[in-house]
Structures are given as C-alpha cells and as structure tokens.
Design a protein around this motif. Structure first.
Motif, short mmCIF file in Angstrom:
data_model
loop_
_atom_site.label_atom_id
_atom_site.label_comp_id
_atom_site.label_asym_id
_atom_site.label_seq_id
_atom_site.Cartn_x
_atom_site.Cartn_y
_atom_site.Cartn_z
N LEU A 207 0.82 -1.22 0.00
CA LEU A 207 0.00 0.00 0.00
C LEU A 207 0.85 1.27 0.00
N GLU A 208 2.20 1.08 0.07
CA GLU A 208 3.13 2.22 0.03
C GLU A 208 2.86 3.22 1.16
N MET A 209 2.83 2.71 2.37
CA MET A 209 2.57 3.54 3.55
C MET A 209 3.91 4.02 4.14
N HIS A 210 4.60 4.88 3.37
CA HIS A 210 5.93 5.36 3.72
C HIS A 210 5.85 6.67 4.51
N GLU A 211 7.02 7.08 5.00
CA GLU A 211 7.12 8.34 5.73
C GLU A 211 6.88 9.55 4.83
N THR A 212 7.15 9.40 3.54
CA THR A 212 6.94 10.52 2.62
C THR A 212 5.46 10.84 2.46
N VAL A 213 4.60 9.88 2.76
CA VAL A 213 3.16 10.12 2.67
C VAL A 213 2.63 10.73 3.95
N ASP A 214 3.08 10.21 5.08
CA ASP A 214 2.62 10.72 6.38
C ASP A 214 3.68 10.40 7.44
#
Length: 612
Positions: A110-117
């Motif tokens: 789901l690409e739940m990286h730090e760059t998103v939040d």
C-alpha cells in the motif's frame, strides 16, 4: 505493540453474509475495496492520507460519486489489509511475531511510507522488528517461518536476512551467557528452571550445552536451515563438532528412514535427494566433526536415492579420513538395483583406497626431512586392516561375490598392517565354504593371500583339519608350527627369559630353510587330532604373545596332526613333495608366501630383542 488514536474508537464488524465489512460510524462509506471475496466499505480520507498506492488507484476511477477498487493481490489478503485499514482509522492494532510479516508486506504493497505521512505504518513496524522481535530468540524463528508464505515480498524487504542474522548471532554467543529461556521447544526440568525441590528453593545456575540451539532450528525448512548454518559458519565462533551435531539432528528429523528405504515415490525421492546433497555440502571440513557411522549412513542413503557423483565422492573422501572408526555393519552398503551381489563391494574398495592414499600422503608429509629406520605401522592402519578382514568375513557369504573382488579388497591392505592373519583365514574359509565350485587354481590363488607365519596356534589347528584348503598350504602350516615349537624349545633351553615373540624366532632361525619344502621326515605329527571338522574361532592377537610363556599353546601344537585323508594324499606324493618348493604357485605367479619366506617384514613385536 498497539497503535491507538485518541478520541472515538470505531471498530470493524461483519455483516450477516460474512463477506462485507464496514466501520460503525455515522458517516456513509464512499469507497469499496475488494480484497479477495471480502468487500470493505470504507472512507477515502483516512485511507488516502496514509496510502500512496490507494491515491494512485483513486485517480484512475471514472465514477466520482462512489469508487470501487480491487486489490486482490495484496500480501496477506484481507487479514493483512484490515490491520493496515485499522491503523489508518487510528484503531487499536496489535502486532506479534505471527502477523508482523503479513502487516509489513501489506504496508509495503500500500506504500505507507514516511513521505506520505509522518510516523506511518512501515516506520512503526520496522522499529517494532528492530527493538522487540529480532531481540527474541523464539520470535525470530517464528517470524522466519512466516516469511515463507510471503515470498518474494519478504525477501525483497530483507525480512529473511534480518531473521537469519539475528538467529545466527544468538547461536554464536558463548553458551555460558545463555539461559534456557532462549529455547522455546525444550521441556525444562525443575533443575533447569533453577527451582530444584531438593535445594529448598535455592536458585542454582545450570550450565547450558553448546548445542542448545540445535533442536529449535530443526523445525525450519531446508533452505532456511542452510542459510542459518552458513551464517553461523561465517562467524567462526561455533566449533565444527556442534555444527556437525546440528546437521546430524536435522537429517534424522527430516529423514527418519536414513540408510533404509528413503523414498516411496518420485516426489519424495527428489526431496530427500536435495536434502542429502545439501547436508553433505554443509559438512565442516574438519575431521571428526561427525561420526564415521553417520557418514556411512549418508552414503547408504545417497546410493539408494542416486545422489550426484560429486556428493558420493565427497562422502568417500571424508569416510576415508576416519575409516578406523567405522564398524562392519556400517560398511554393509546394499547394492543398487541391477547388481548381482548383495552389498556394494566397489564402494568399499573406493573407501579403502581413499584411506590408504590419504594415509600414505600423511606419512610422506610427516617423514619429510627425517632419516633412519622406517616407522612401525600406525594404529589406524592396523584397525582398518582388521575392519577389512571382518568385512570380508561377512561378504564372503554372498554366493554371487566374484573371487576377483574378494581378492582385490584383501590385497588393498598393506602387508605390514595385517599383524595377524586369523580373520583373513576366517574370511577365506567362509568363501571356500560358500563357493564349493572353485577350481584348484582359484583355491590356490585365494589361499595365497594368507601368510602362514602370521596365523595363531588356534588358527593353525583349524587349518590342519580343513579339507577345503589346498594340501600344500596344510603342509606349510605344519612345517612352520613345528619350527615354532622347535625354536621355543631351544629358547627355553638356552635361557629362562623370553627373547621376543615366537614368530621372531621362526623368522630368525629358518630364513635359509624357507626356500625348500619340508619333506615327510621333517613333518612329525605326534597324535591324532580328534574328530574332523572342529570349530575354530579367532582369538584376536594371541599370536603376538611370546610362546615361551604359553605352555598351553605348545600343547595345542603337539596335539596337531593331519587328517587321515590328507595324510594319505601326502604320502602318495612323498617324493614329489620333497623336491618342490614349500610355497605353492598361483597360475605361474610367485606366491606371497614365497616372498614372505625370502624377505620377511618385521612387525613391531619382531623388532623386540632382549639381552640376557
């Protein structure tokens, strides 16, 4: 580990159809996400704020009022997606060693990286793995076992490598710093729990064995076990014996029928063959890291499973290095289908040849730069010589065993290693009994393997009454035994002390007489030998004892006489026997016995001389 948002805490629940899940909230769902056969009725804002992949999927939809997205290929399926969705909603999320791999792979999907939040799910799971899971012995093993279901995601995310490194590091620490709590599959005794009832509650420290980690790793799959062993070996902190014990335990756990019928169908045979070849490749290079018996069982199983030639060659090389520790049952390797013999004689021939080659190379290396008399044969060579003779006794019972293979194996043993020929005679006699159709020349060739001067008194007594043997061999035995008695009598008359073994006296006093055969007047049987066909049993190294101290041995020789049938044959050829050589010919080639008479090789017992 729990992730929780302050304020309201909505929760998921299932509908009556059990295929729809939604959040108990006043807001109507504006997105449906299909995961397999499960439909999640959710809200866009909490999901899109944490998942970059869902953001990209939303831009491709055409319906602006209500969106439906299908992500059936998410690792971990609906259960893993539910963990990620709960995190997006700020609900309570519980992670443990059993579900952390699925959650991590799903979060990556789901690409739940730090760059998103900031503080997104991937970051929090990585911290949880690093600070909690990978610090625990049992949790590291559990997580490693779960990664199998999430390939190739778990491999690309280096979850497998992190687990293997964690396990290998813990297995490599000093055993004195380990407590039983590290191992989760062992059933701890009260004393191991430091609560021995006989100590009245006093805590007592117990030492942990060096192989404390072996049992737990035997639960893993072959590929993971291999990677851990390689990682442990690369650290160089665990001794080869412990690694060998791990390989042995793992093999018996995964292949309980080792050395027997290892596979019932083609699929099992392929799997077991891969296991065996992997175990062989992982064996430490040090001698003695595993027992010779275990190596021979691997060789038996490899023969049945048709393992690669390189694997069998490696096993033969290793067995040759420690062949002196083997036993006869270990060497009884069944022949592969299509062979007439019961046992694989060629395999044993290769093993003995390997032992002799390695022993010779070691001797050359040890003797470089040294001068002086040759050293006496080592104990390993003597042990292997006895092992080969005992093995020949067993395989001689095979009616399909060719004479050439029997002779080839017997002749591989160096003459100076076979101090006593009793077991060799036992093997020859067994072969003659099981193969009554041998020709006269074949029987002579077979019996030429023996040296009459190296037979004990009991063996000689049996030879004299054995009608299966060539007559000339019986004459030789009678001659040498009478010479032994004569030399013993001379020794006793000259001095009450022993001058060495009786065989040294024979060798010293009869060198000139060995070239000629004894005439009938030299052979003086004194008494009847009793009933024909008496049973003979090997007495080991009895012949190495001094005859001067063995009055009972002399009594056996004095009571030794030829059977009437043999004596009649000998009398009928009296003139011919006096003219011929005492060593019989074997198809035109010189007999080994002739060589022994001309230039006898000294054994350690023969080298002993005492001054009066």
């Amino acid at each position: 580990m729990k992730f929780m948002k302050l304020g309201s805490k909505p929760d998921f629940f299932q509908s009556d159809g059990k295929d729809i899940r939604f959040v108990a909230t006043d807001l109507a769902a504006d997105i449906i996400i299909h995961v397999g056969n499960i439909k999640f009725h959710l809200h866009k804002f909490p999901l899109l704020s944490r998942s970059h992949r869902l953001q990209k999927l939303m831009t491709t939809t055409t319906d602006e009022k209500f969106d439906e997205i299908c992500i059936s290929d998410i690792p971990g399926g609906a259960a893993a997606f539910e963990i990620c969705a709960k995190f997006c909603y700020g609900m309570t999320v519980t992670l443990n060693a059993h579900n952390v791999t699925a959650a991590r792979c799903a979060a990556e999907y789901l690409e739940m990286h730090e760059t998103v939040d900031k503080g997104n799910l991937i970051y929090k799971i990585d911290v949880f793995l690093r600070t909690s899971i990978l610090r625990s012995w049992k949790d590291s093993i559990i997580v490693l076992q779960t990664t199998k279901s999430f390939l190739p995601w778990s491999e690309e995310l280096k979850l497998i490598n992190h687990c293997i490194e964690s396990i290998a590091s813990k297995a490599s620490i000093d055993a004195s710093k380990v407590e039983w709590s590290f191992s989760y599959s062992r059933k701890k005794l009260p004393s191991e729990n430091r609560l021995n009832p006989h100590l009245n509650g006093v805590r007592k420290d117990n030492s942990v064995p060096k192989d404390w980690w072996v049992e737990d790793l035997c639960e893993l799959e072959m590929d993971y076990f291999k990677k851990i062993i390689l990682a442990i070996k690369s650290k160089g902190k665990v001794c080869s014996e412990v690694i060998g014990e791990a390989l042995k335990s793992f093999t018996y756990r995964k292949l309980s029928s080792l050395g027997k019928e290892c596979a019932r169908n083609v699929a099992d045979a392929t799997k077991n063959r891969f296991l065996l070849e992997t175990i062989i490749s992982l064996l430490p290079s040090e001698k003695g890291c595993v027992s010779c018996s275990f190596l021979l069982k691997l060789l038996k199983a490899g023969s049945l499973l048709h393992c690669s030639g390189s694997s069998n060659k490696e096993l033969v090389k290793r067995i040759g290095r420690q062949l002196e520790d083997a036993s006869v049952p270990d060497l009884l390797i069944p022949s592969i289908s299509g062979e007439n013999t019961i046992y694989d004689i060629d395999m044993v021939l290769n093993i003995v040849e390997e032992f002799i080659m390695q022993d010779n190379n070691a001797s050359i290396g040890d003797l470089q730069g040294l001068s002086g008399p040759a050293l006496s044969p080592g104990s390993s060579k003597i042990s292997v010589a006895k092992l080969v003779d005992d093995y020949l006794v067993e395989v001689a019972r095979d009616p399909n065993l060719p004479l050439s293979k029997f002779i080839d194996l017997a002749e591989l043993v160096p003459s100076d290693s076979r101090l006593v020929h009793d077991e060799l005679y036992h093997a020859i006699d067994t072969y003659l009994k099981e193969h009554p159709g041998l020709s006269k020349s074949e029987r002579k060739k077979l019996c030429a393997l023996m040296d009459c001067k190296k037979l004990s008194v009991d063996a000689c007594a049996h030879v004299v009454q054995n009608e299966r043997l060539p007559l000339r061999l019986v004459v030789q035995v009678l001659y040498f035994e009478q010479m032994r008695v004569s030399s013993t009598t001379t020794c006793r008359a000259e001095s009450g002390a022993s001058y060495g073994s009786s065989r040294s006296a024979i060798t010293t006093n009869t060198e000139d007489e060995c070239d000629g055969a004894p005439s009938m007047k030299d052979l003086k049987p004194t008494k009847s030998a009793g009933e024909k066909g008496c049973e003979w049993r090997s007495e080991g190294n009895n012949s190495s004892k001094s005859i001067c101290h063995e009055k009972s041995s002399n009594d056996k020789v004095k009571g030794m006489a030829m059977p009437k049938k043999m004596l009649g044959k000998l009398l009928s050829s009296k003139g011919q026997a006096g003219e011929s050589s005492s060593s019989y010919d074997t198809s035109g080639s010189p007999s080994p016995n002739s060589a022994n008479c001309e230039e006898p090789k000294l054994t350690p017992s023969r080298n002993l001389r005492y001054s009066v």
